[in-house]
Design a protein around this motif. Structure first.
Motif, mmCIF file in Angstrom:
data_model
loop_
_atom_site.group_PDB
_atom_site.id
_atom_site.type_symbol
_atom_site.label_atom_id
_atom_site.label_comp_id
_atom_site.label_asym_id
_atom_site.label_seq_id
_atom_site.Cartn_x
_atom_site.Cartn_y
_atom_site.Cartn_z
ATOM 1 N N PRO A 34 -37.236 -59.413 -29.328
ATOM 2 C CA PRO A 34 -38.281 -60.330 -28.835
ATOM 3 C C PRO A 34 -39.554 -60.248 -29.689
ATOM 4 C CG PRO A 34 -37.289 -59.124 -27.019
ATOM 5 C CD PRO A 34 -36.759 -58.499 -28.279
ATOM 6 N N SER A 88 -35.049 -62.241 -23.086
ATOM 7 C CA SER A 88 -36.417 -61.965 -23.537
ATOM 8 C C SER A 88 -36.667 -62.630 -24.883
ATOM 9 C CB SER A 88 -36.653 -60.455 -23.645
ATOM 10 O OG SER A 88 -36.493 -59.824 -22.401
ATOM 11 N N VAL A 146 -39.175 -59.532 -17.344
ATOM 12 C CA VAL A 146 -37.870 -59.932 -17.867
ATOM 13 C C VAL A 146 -36.740 -59.035 -17.376
ATOM 14 C CG1 VAL A 146 -38.770 -61.112 -19.900
ATOM 15 C CG2 VAL A 146 -38.316 -58.657 -19.995
#
Length: 288
Positions: free
Chosen positions: A80, A203, A159
């Motif tokens: 991410p 994510s 998340v």
């Protein structure tokens, strides 16, 4: 002999080695039919091109391809906030999917932010594009109206909490529908739950596409697109109001505009017949 897949049945998901990564793809229809490649918008896996919509197109004589972008669904993911690819790589991904499936020139349909993928394909790779369709897209010109001031900015979810992530995505979809009478929250919630559950790393899905640079074509701009072009835009779109679609039509020589009455920044089921009929006409040689 009739193909077992000649009436819209999916051929099943497969992971293709493309452009140095794995991309999950699914096809519908007969490979002998004109190929339509569906390019989803940012942070959207191929599920957002609904399988029923793909089947409707296949039943009308199109070989339909949908795929998970990098950082969505079952395709390759980066950590991410650290996408290890460029916008140009996403363009080459489309061409790699075409190569893997034996498609020389495809009818490419690009949605939202990834209308930019269609721009790069149309300008820099015109031999690989039989036609272009832009859905809920924009030229990005500075004089176009901004997103609606009514669009909420929800807090980013935890998340690790799948239910919270689903609520966050559904809230965004509801807002982007722009008050459309066609917004089906039950269907969107079910789709989102499937999307979150099948993703390698949601994510990454939430952030990575927004962290890459928007490359410009090497050979020009919208005015240099030669492929027949259809622009599709909802009249309720709150993110990119209708003048964005009108500007896109005006920027591309010979482009046509289909306004979807009652649609926002999406393709709700009640407008599918208009969309499918227009796309079938658009992707028929001679336009008949």
């Amino acid at each position: 002999m009739t193909s077992p897949h000649s009436h819209g049945e999916p051929h099943g998901e497969q992971l293709l080695g493309v452009n140095g990564v794995e991309l999950c793809t699914e096809t519908f229809g007969d490979r002998a039919d004109p190929a339509v490649v569906l390019v989803a918008g940012a942070a959207a896996s191929m599920l957002w091109w609904d399988a029923d919509l793909c089947e409707q197109l296949a039943a009308r004589g199109r070989f339909v391809v949908r795929y998970d972008h990098r950082d969505t669904g079952r395709s390759t993911c980066c950590p991410p906030g650290r996408p290890a690819y460029t916008y140009t790589d996403l363009v080459l991904d489309v061409l790699g999917v075409q190569d893997a499936l034996g498609i020389e020139a495809a009818h490419v349909v690009c949605q939202s932010m990834f209308g930019g993928v269609g721009l790069l394909l149309g300008v820099d790779h015109p031999d690989r594009v039989a036609s272009l369709t832009f859905v809920s897209a924009t030229t990005g010109a500075d004089d176009l109206p901004p997103p609606s001031s009514d669009l909420p900015v929800p807090a980013e979810p935890d998340v690790s909490d799948a239910a919270a992530v689903v609520e966050y995505v559904v809230a965004g979809a509801r807002a982007y529908a722009g008050g459309s009478p066609y917004f089906d929250e039950t269907a969107i919630r079910a789709l989102t739950a499937r999307d979150v559950a099948r993703a390698r790393n949601y994510s990454s899905t939430l952030v990575n596409h927004f962290a890459i640079e928007h490359d410009r074509p090497a050979r020009g701009g919208f005015g240099d697109i030669v492929a027949p072009t259809l622009v599709v835009h909802g009249d309720h779109d709150p993110l990119l109001p209708l003048p964005h679609g009108e500007a896109l039509r005006d920027a591309i020589p010979g482009a046509e505009l289909l306004v979807l009455k009652g649609a926002g920044h999406d393709l709700p089921r009640p407008v599918w017949e208009d969309f499918v009929s227009a796309l079938v006409r658009h992707t028929t040689v001679g336009g008949s």
